[in-house]
Design a protein around this motif. Sequence first.
Motif, short mmCIF file in Angstrom:
data_model
loop_
_atom_site.label_atom_id
_atom_site.label_comp_id
_atom_site.label_asym_id
_atom_site.label_seq_id
_atom_site.Cartn_x
_atom_site.Cartn_y
_atom_site.Cartn_z
N HIS A 101 0.83 -1.21 0.00
CA HIS A 101 0.00 0.00 0.00
C HIS A 101 0.86 1.26 0.00
O HIS A 101 0.42 2.32 -0.47
N SER A 153 -5.44 1.54 0.74
CA SER A 153 -5.24 1.48 2.18
C SER A 153 -4.58 0.17 2.58
O SER A 153 -4.53 -0.79 1.80
N ARG A 174 1.72 4.78 6.98
CA ARG A 174 1.87 5.26 5.60
C ARG A 174 2.96 6.32 5.54
O ARG A 174 2.92 7.31 6.27
N PHE A 209 -6.35 7.12 4.06
CA PHE A 209 -5.94 5.73 3.99
C PHE A 209 -5.11 5.32 5.20
O PHE A 209 -4.64 4.20 5.29
N ASN A 210 -4.90 6.24 6.14
CA ASN A 210 -4.08 5.96 7.31
C ASN A 210 -4.95 6.13 8.55
O ASN A 210 -5.48 7.21 8.80
N SER A 211 -5.12 5.06 9.32
CA SER A 211 -6.01 5.10 10.49
C SER A 211 -5.51 6.07 11.54
O SER A 211 -6.29 6.77 12.19
#
Length: 517
Positions: A309, A316, A385, A486-488
């Motif tokens: 990713h 994600s 990320r 896309f990054n928690s």
Amino acid sequence: MGNIWSKTSNDNNVSTNDQQDDKNAPRIGAKRPASASTSTTDETISDPTLKQKKKKYTKYSKKGRKDKRQVDNRSYGTRKEKEEDTDKNVGEQHDSDKAAVGESKGPRIPKIKAALLVGYNGTGYQGMQLNPNAASIEGVIFDALCKAEAISKDNADDPRKSNWMRAARTDKGVHAAGNILSLKMQIPPHIPDLVEHINSFLPPQIRVWGYVQTIRSFHSKNLCDSRIYEYLLPTCAFMEPIKQELTDHPQFEDDLVIANKNLEHTTIKYTPRSSPEVIKKRHDYRATPEQLLKFKLAMKMFEGTHNFHNYTNGKSFKDQSSKRFMKTIDVSEPMYIHGSEWVKITLHGQSFMLHQIRKMISMGMLVTRTNTPLHLIPKTFEENRINIPKAPALGLLLERPIFHIYNTKVRTKSEAEREEIDFDKYKDRIEQFKREWIYDKIFDAENERHIFDGYLTSLDAHYGPDYLYLNPEGVIPEECLVKTKFNSNANAATKQGGRKKKKDSDEEVEEEEDGQL
């Protein structure tokens, strides 16, 4: 026609009171009580008024049914006449069109499902895939096939009519020694060498090697087992970083733009391009055995199934399509072209995502030139990320797609009219094309435009926390994490700060990466 049970305007014998009484009148055909007589004479009805009403309803119902049949018959006759007239007109028009078209299209030529083997230099094109608003490799090939009569005039207005599909889609500026297009194709009997005839309509940087008749359900993308890519990299990429001077305003017209992009504030600075002395130093550079070994080991760490990713856009960590399987990755011994040292990286993978190879090459090169330990690479497969720059597209080329399973089935069934998809039949022609139109063009472009030199200069001039993961400990600091949807962790930070971006698209992620280069 109105309700056949209601009073008509011409019936003056039924009063308004009768209409009210109709609500209590017995329904014709209703089931009688068991105690009632089964006689059908009017004597069973004691009220003479009811007898009269019964006769009136019977009269109306018979007349109504008769009138309805007449109207239906007239309607049916009208519809039937219209249909006959329409069919007659359509038939006459069809015959006239058929005669006119038959003269222009000529005799019908049977079609086959085919795999078209092609190669190309991608310079000057916006990529492989058909794009109505830009020059593409497929667009040029499709036009050539139409001119060569390999695609019928009926299908010449839309590639989808020919079941058009490619095995691998290459990006802007990326080359291919071999690629496959699947389509419905006709073989005109009056053309002795169709391949040469097609090539006569193509520029020399795009070639058709041949074609293979396939099964009717052949799909070049879905039946492709894997793909083999090559990347040519000058070993000056392993040199230690050279400190660059940054200014707020450009000093020269060709200064490189260096952008530091983040969610809070974006700043732009400028740095001059390399001096002739630096360019010559990079051109004459020779990698040490230790650098070559470390780079080979770094690229080997990408083999197997991993979550890539961080090596593409818009994916994600939890997206299952981010997982890809790399079969083998090999780095060649150094080769010398025009006095410069290069290595060739061969990557054989089941499939690749957008920019994946260029980011893998860049990561292997970065850990080699910055004294970063190799254990950083497995951390890039985890959820955090980070921003990984893309290596130039100049050195990337598709060697060929692989159809091992399909070829095995063809051999097993022993179908005489089916051939295997095999680029080795055209090996000599392909190798000559690679030397003249891919390798030499790559080396000439570097010598003339210094693309890799500009890439290394922009990396060395970069400022900000994005590349802080390049350190002797091989750890990824919190400051260099990219904050996107896309990054928690980025989502949690966004909620705590009370801010939320309305749109965080792939294009925005793309801009962040391009800004660093």
